[in-house]
Scaffold this motif. Sequence first.
Motif, mmCIF file in Angstrom:
data_model
loop_
_atom_site.group_PDB
_atom_site.id
_atom_site.type_symbol
_atom_site.label_atom_id
_atom_site.label_comp_id
_atom_site.label_asym_id
_atom_site.label_seq_id
_atom_site.Cartn_x
_atom_site.Cartn_y
_atom_site.Cartn_z
ATOM 1 N N ASN A 504 0.856 -1.182 0.000
ATOM 2 C CA ASN A 504 0.000 0.000 0.000
ATOM 3 C C ASN A 504 0.891 1.231 0.000
ATOM 4 N N TYR A 545 0.013 -11.466 -5.615
ATOM 5 C CA TYR A 545 -1.345 -11.403 -5.099
ATOM 6 C C TYR A 545 -1.397 -12.144 -3.765
ATOM 7 N N ARG A 563 -0.437 3.794 -7.332
ATOM 8 C CA ARG A 563 -1.374 3.321 -8.350
ATOM 9 C C ARG A 563 -0.651 2.887 -9.618
ATOM 10 N N ARG A 566 0.963 -0.464 -8.996
ATOM 11 C CA ARG A 566 -0.035 -1.530 -8.944
ATOM 12 C C ARG A 566 -0.440 -1.954 -10.358
ATOM 13 N N ASP A 570 0.084 -5.677 -12.246
ATOM 14 C CA ASP A 570 -0.954 -6.442 -12.942
ATOM 15 C C ASP A 570 -0.512 -6.794 -14.364
ATOM 16 N N VAL A 586 -2.608 -7.106 -2.841
ATOM 17 C CA VAL A 586 -1.235 -7.390 -3.264
ATOM 18 C C VAL A 586 -0.315 -7.325 -2.055
#
Length: 683
Positions: A504, A545, A563, A566, A570, A586
Amino acid sequence: MSRQSIRLATDVGGTFTDLVAYEPGSRRLITAKTLTTPTDPSQGVLTAIADSAVEAQAVAFLIHGGTTVINALTERKGAKTALITTAGFRDVLEIGRGNRPDLYNLRFRSPEAFVPRALRFEVAERIDWQGRVLEPLDEAALQSIAEACREAGVEAIAIALLNSYANPEHEERAKAAIAAAWPEVSLTASSEITRAWREYERSNTAVLNAYVRPVMARYLGRLESALSQRGFRPPYLAMLSNGGSADFDWAAEQPLQMVESGPAGGLSGAAAVGRAAGVSNIISLDIGGTTAKCSLVQDGEPKVGTSYSLERSRTNPGYPLLMPVVDIVEIGAGGGSIAWVDDSGSLQVGPQSAGADPGPACYARGGEDPTVTDAKLLTGVLDPARFAAGRMALDLQAATEAMTRLAERLDLAVAEAALAVIRIAEANMINALQLISVQRGHDPRDFALLVSGGGGAMHGAALARELGAAEILVPPHAGIFSAWGMLATVPRLDQEQALHTAFNEESLAETASGFREMEVAAAAHFARFAAEAGMTHQAALDLRYRGQEHSVPVPLRSAASFRDLRLDFDAAHERSYTFALPESEVELVGLRLSSRLDWPTLSLEPLSPDQRPGMLEATARRTLLLAEGRFEGCPVYQRAALPVDEAVSGPCLVEEATTTSLVLPGQELRRDRLDLLRIREAT
């Protein structure tokens, strides 16, 4: 020659030892190639240096790599090694993993551990996964363990304690206690090699480093002493498997980092050629005397993996190592690979090799088995009088006699047997090329095939046609390209630190302190031999994940937000595993930092006007036996005499000191301004 301006590289292969020296001021390139001396590879290095006539006082630095570490491992010629581990974990090397490659093989047996059970010792201690001490280290027990190892004739000890990646305190104290009790023994602590989690892999990495450490310490010490006696002065650098280099002292402590140093040099060279030629995607194929090695350069960068498996195959899980190694597929198919007939009467080529001693039958050094080099001689690709620029004549009669014995077993003519040997060898190479490309989701039509090693240019045309590669690149000095590539590398240090936390914005901010610690460690590492040079760093996060076992490295881009990263994860996960879970949580499981030193490197330079002949002229004609089984005459050209940007139609041969390039019918060759030979299918 200007004083201390020459950069020198040497590469010890299974058959030949290669040398490349470069003087930037005059742009002079000096090369040498000599047979490897398996009993003491340093002698082959010294012979190559003597043949090059490079003056010791003119050398600014020397970088050295080769097969010494991998040979010690595969031939089981390392030191007698013991393992000290946490009580209850003595058998981790044999338990290993359950994900064996041949799942339904009921006769499967795990590979034998490098340390027998009698030499695996337990010590009471316990640290948890967060690095907290649960049980103190029983240092008194280490005294009796040291004595038992001494009585057993142990030369090296690996120390791999549970969760030392999170807190190395107990390993450091154990190493200090053993060293105090027995100063002469060679010691390796797992936390010195890697700070990654996975108990089995980390233990195996420590064991194999300990296994080769005494051998490599003696070898590098002997080589350094011999060089110093001849007037050479440091820095002496060792080529590492991650595509970088380090000084001899560090390499002697962590010799396992040199497990694929030769191929890493070639891959670094391939990336340098690609940058100069504007080719960003390259499949690198290095065919030497013993093996063929395939690697990828994608978007201008060599592919470097975070782990490596020694001796892994479709039926053998091998020995996993936690360390950065260039992504490579290696098979036992080279010029010295021996052709033989199995019990079913089928022709096989390799993995056994004639090596440098005695070598292929045509070397006339006592070899009696037919090899791929003998087959290339008998099919007309090699000229017996001009091999190695005429410095080493080949014995056509000896090659014929060796191939005749094989042909009789196969009920073939000698020429047919030679052609069959080449076909089998190239089929094995195609399998390896497809494994590194097609089976990893890459379309070979988007890649150029760069061929190197003494055999690369002889097989490249047929392999590229079968694979469907866009073109073939034959770099200058292809036969000694790994040594050339070593001069295109820079000193490099890869570090990693295991973590386990939610990913985070808060945890991302906290990674800054971890990366700063790594940067400080990198500066201290490089200061040992280049105190004033600058550094560049490339950081990455290991993400997964939540609930997954595997992770994916994601580069930490400058000014990238949480962001952004992240989304990068992906996308990276989808590329690697064909799916993404954008709604899932994650986890951050590790930090990675690759640090590189600002260092002078070699690159391709345009040919000068006097290196550009004006007219195409063949020096000879030779009869080839082609894959279709027909004989066809073809011209023979000298590489240095080829005009620039003039199309040359196949079939033809292009000779140079270290290799011979074969161009097939229906293909077209051009020599470009960088002295690259570029071969394409004719349109």
